[in-house]
Design a protein around this motif. Sequence first.
Motif, PDB file in Angstrom:
ATOM      1  N   VAL A  62       0.632  -1.148   0.072  1.00 36.21           N
ATOM      2  CA  VAL A  62       0.146  -0.014   0.000  1.00 36.21           C
ATOM      3  C   VAL A  62       0.950   1.220  -0.060  1.00 36.21           C
ATOM      4  O   VAL A  62       0.292   2.410  -0.195  1.00 36.21           O
ATOM      5  N   SER A  63       2.129   1.149   0.270  1.00 38.94           N
ATOM      6  CA  SER A  63       2.812   2.267   0.527  1.00 38.94           C
ATOM      7  C   SER A  63       3.996   2.546  -0.615  1.00 38.94           C
ATOM      8  O   SER A  63       3.786   2.400  -1.736  1.00 38.94           O
ATOM      9  N   SER A  64       5.141   2.801  -0.356  1.00 37.43           N
ATOM     10  CA  SER A  64       6.372   3.190  -1.314  1.00 37.43           C
ATOM     11  C   SER A  64       6.573   2.244  -2.303  1.00 37.43           C
ATOM     12  O   SER A  64       7.482   2.664  -2.989  1.00 37.43           O
ATOM     13  N   VAL A  65       6.347   1.110  -1.633  1.00 38.98           N
ATOM     14  CA  VAL A  65       6.936  -0.272  -2.648  1.00 38.98           C
ATOM     15  C   VAL A  65       5.638  -0.581  -3.435  1.00 38.98           C
ATOM     16  O   VAL A  65       4.495  -1.029  -2.550  1.00 38.98           O
ATOM     17  N   GLY A  66       5.763  -1.073  -4.596  1.00 35.11           N
ATOM     18  CA  GLY A  66       4.780  -1.859  -5.268  1.00 35.11           C
ATOM     19  C   GLY A  66       4.581  -1.562  -6.883  1.00 35.11           C
ATOM     20  O   GLY A  66       4.938  -0.544  -7.132  1.00 35.11           O
ATOM     21  N   LYS A  67       4.165  -2.528  -7.641  1.00 37.57           N
ATOM     22  CA  LYS A  67       4.074  -2.312  -9.102  1.00 37.57           C
ATOM     23  C   LYS A  67       2.906  -1.462  -9.598  1.00 37.57           C
ATOM     24  O   LYS A  67       3.362  -0.946 -10.742  1.00 37.57           O
ATOM     25  N   LYS A  68       2.212  -0.980  -8.756  1.00 40.23           N
ATOM     26  CA  LYS A  68       1.162   0.204  -9.291  1.00 40.23           C
ATOM     27  C   LYS A  68       2.180   1.510  -9.516  1.00 40.23           C
ATOM     28  O   LYS A  68       1.886   2.169 -10.566  1.00 40.23           O
ATOM     29  N   VAL A  69       3.067   1.916  -8.895  1.00 36.17           N
ATOM     30  CA  VAL A  69       3.915   3.087  -8.998  1.00 36.17           C
ATOM     31  C   VAL A  69       4.372   2.744 -10.347  1.00 36.17           C
ATOM     32  O   VAL A  69       4.425   3.826 -11.323  1.00 36.17           O
ATOM     33  N   THR A  70       5.103   2.013 -10.655  1.00 38.24           N
ATOM     34  CA  THR A  70       6.042   1.675 -11.900  1.00 38.24           C
ATOM     35  C   THR A  70       4.920   1.833 -12.946  1.00 38.24           C
ATOM     36  O   THR A  70       5.199   2.382 -14.076  1.00 38.24           O
ATOM     37  N   GLU A  71       3.986   0.949 -12.731  1.00 38.40           N
ATOM     38  CA  GLU A  71       2.977   0.918 -14.022  1.00 38.40           C
ATOM     39  C   GLU A  71       2.329   2.214 -14.340  1.00 38.40           C
ATOM     40  O   GLU A  71       2.316   2.841 -15.440  1.00 38.40           O
ATOM     41  N   PHE A  72       2.078   3.201 -13.182  1.00 32.66           N
ATOM     42  CA  PHE A  72       1.550   4.414 -13.327  1.00 32.66           C
ATOM     43  C   PHE A  72       2.763   5.463 -14.023  1.00 32.66           C
ATOM     44  O   PHE A  72       2.331   6.117 -15.110  1.00 32.66           O
ATOM     45  N   GLU A  73       3.784   5.266 -13.542  1.00 24.03           N
ATOM     46  CA  GLU A  73       4.883   6.020 -14.176  1.00 24.03           C
ATOM     47  C   GLU A  73       5.031   5.584 -15.900  1.00 24.03           C
ATOM     48  O   GLU A  73       5.162   6.772 -16.582  1.00 24.03           O
ATOM     49  N   ASN A  74       4.995   4.555 -16.176  1.00 30.84           N
ATOM     50  CA  ASN A  74       4.938   4.080 -17.547  1.00 30.84           C
ATOM     51  C   ASN A  74       3.832   4.606 -18.346  1.00 30.84           C
ATOM     52  O   ASN A  74       3.976   4.902 -19.426  1.00 30.84           O
ATOM     53  N   LYS A  75       2.675   4.518 -17.635  1.00 28.73           N
ATOM     54  CA  LYS A  75       1.528   5.199 -18.314  1.00 28.73           C
ATOM     55  C   LYS A  75       1.887   6.841 -18.623  1.00 28.73           C
ATOM     56  O   LYS A  75       1.277   7.341 -19.814  1.00 28.73           O
ATOM     57  N   ILE A  76       2.126   7.519 -17.619  1.00 25.67           N
ATOM     58  CA  ILE A  76       2.489   8.741 -17.591  1.00 25.67           C
ATOM     59  C   ILE A  76       3.375   8.981 -18.909  1.00 25.67           C
ATOM     60  O   ILE A  76       3.345   9.973 -19.710  1.00 25.67           O
ATOM     61  N   ALA A  77       4.456   8.544 -18.794  1.00 28.14           N
ATOM     62  CA  ALA A  77       5.518   8.512 -19.763  1.00 28.14           C
ATOM     63  C   ALA A  77       5.239   8.247 -21.200  1.00 28.14           C
ATOM     64  O   ALA A  77       5.201   9.041 -22.165  1.00 28.14           O
ATOM     65  N   ARG A  78       4.345   7.229 -21.277  1.00 31.91           N
ATOM     66  CA  ARG A  78       3.700   6.693 -22.606  1.00 31.91           C
ATOM     67  C   ARG A  78       2.863   7.717 -23.098  1.00 31.91           C
ATOM     68  O   ARG A  78       3.084   8.293 -24.417  1.00 31.91           O
ATOM     69  N   TYR A  79       1.910   8.412 -22.136  1.00 36.76           N
ATOM     70  CA  TYR A  79       0.930   9.344 -22.734  1.00 36.76           C
ATOM     71  C   TYR A  79       1.671  10.525 -23.055  1.00 36.76           C
ATOM     72  O   TYR A  79       1.134  11.273 -24.004  1.00 36.76           O
ATOM     73  N   THR A  80       2.567  11.121 -22.182  1.00 38.16           N
ATOM     74  CA  THR A  80       3.057  12.355 -22.479  1.00 38.16           C
ATOM     75  C   THR A  80       4.311  12.375 -23.581  1.00 38.16           C
ATOM     76  O   THR A  80       4.744  13.539 -24.054  1.00 38.16           O
ATOM     77  N   GLY A  81       4.803  11.260 -23.924  1.00 37.59           N
ATOM     78  CA  GLY A  81       5.795  10.979 -25.038  1.00 37.59           C
ATOM     79  C   GLY A  81       7.282  11.236 -24.225  1.00 37.59           C
ATOM     80  O   GLY A  81       8.278  11.389 -24.993  1.00 37.59           O
ATOM     81  N   ALA A  82       7.256  11.578 -22.815  1.00 38.27           N
ATOM     82  CA  ALA A  82       8.568  11.931 -22.188  1.00 38.27           C
ATOM     83  C   ALA A  82       9.302  10.493 -22.003  1.00 38.27           C
ATOM     84  O   ALA A  82       8.477   9.380 -21.862  1.00 38.27           O
ATOM     85  N   ASN A  83      10.470  10.325 -22.068  1.00 34.69           N
ATOM     86  CA  ASN A  83      11.154   9.108 -21.858  1.00 34.69           C
ATOM     87  C   ASN A  83      11.114   8.454 -20.512  1.00 34.69           C
ATOM     88  O   ASN A  83      10.840   7.351 -20.185  1.00 34.69           O
ATOM     89  N   TYR A  84      10.848   9.603 -19.312  1.00 37.76           N
ATOM     90  CA  TYR A  84      10.810   8.852 -18.235  1.00 37.76           C
ATOM     91  C   TYR A  84       9.652   9.770 -17.343  1.00 37.76           C
ATOM     92  O   TYR A  84       9.646  10.907 -17.388  1.00 37.76           O
TER      93      TYR A  84
END
Length: 389
Positions: free
Chosen positions: A44-66
């Motif tokens: 539920v906290s600072s470790v977990g795969k949803k954070v990485t998944e969300f970061e990937n979605k944001i990067a993909r959507y904005t076209g930013a590399n990271y």
Amino acid sequence: MNYKNEFIDLAKEIYGPGSISLHRPIFEGNEKKYLIDCIDSNFVSSVGKKVTEFENKIARYTGANYAVATVNGTSALHISIQLAGVDSGDEVITQALTFIATCNAISYSDAIPIFIDVDKDTMGMSPKALSAFLETHAEKIDGQTVNKISGRRISGCIPMHTFGLPCRIKEIVAICDDWGITVIEDAAESLGSYVGDRHTGTFGAMGALSFNGNKVITTGGGGALITNDVKLAERAKHISTTAKIPHSYEFVHDEIAYNYRMPNLNAAIGCAQMERLDEFLSIKASVSLKWSKFFEKHEIKYVSTIEGNKSNHWLNAIILDSKSNRDEFIEYTNKRDVMTRPVWKLMSELEMFKNYQTDGLENSLWLQDRIVNIPSSVPCGALPKRKEI
Ligand SMILES: *Cc1c(COP(=O)(O)O)cnc(C)c1O
């Protein structure tokens, strides 16, 4: 002069009966399901795969590399400023017409804001005003840009994409490149807004997004730093996660850093929200079109993007012809449960920032008295029902 009455009628036609807010969050997708998954998994906290998944979605959507997800937009701005090489006592150019978070983040880095005017059409930083300011007040000494009045180094520039309308960011970046000033875009309000086909927040060295409850999508509270630079992305991740050296059981930290990582619970909501972002945006665009037609009919200025740009229509805005008419309109509509709001008080007029340098802020002062934000949410029931994935 009966536009006020008709405005209330149209608001009720778009949003239905009952009190109408400026911008409400919508949870009609997989939010609950992903939250339950998180709780069941104990992550539920600072470790977990949803954070990485969300970061990937944001990067993909904005076209930013990271993308690096953070606890809020202010912390994404703070980290960006730290990574831009803004040192204690430096000056950072920004606009006076912005939300307080921009200036708070500058202050956290022990830097000093300089307030530059905005363009009337974009309500974002004016490249003309920026260039005029630098030509008059800055000089290059030993490869650094120094303010001739204060003697301080000018090391950063933070334009903001006001209400989701992109500012003239390409021109701003070109000017700052000439002066060796790092650009950070405050793109907190502009997820889904583009200059040409390039997403806002990807023009400067870094961009900061916000997923606060009133933004286009929400994670409850949250933000992200986006960048195309791998080194900045790695540094951002490092200093937003207490600068811990990765190790399975040892706790070693190699610098004083921050606990700014977005919790997995918030990222879970964000993943569900991102699945529906394009639907939110297309409904918001249709609401905005209704408003623009209405105000055009009444010969009132409805703010829309300049040629070639695309807005996410986060917060719709009109410009009335005087402060007294603005106050009257806000009073009238709020009394009838349709929320409208003036723009933020200029940063240059707040107690904390009132002694800092400005360029006179002609347009900002003019806009401050006339802008009114009007309801901009996705209406209840407008979103097509979707089967759970
Ligand atoms: C929302 C917002 C932020 C970030 O706010 P948080 O509440 O910290 O997520 C920053 N700048 C602007 C202009 C904003 O509107």
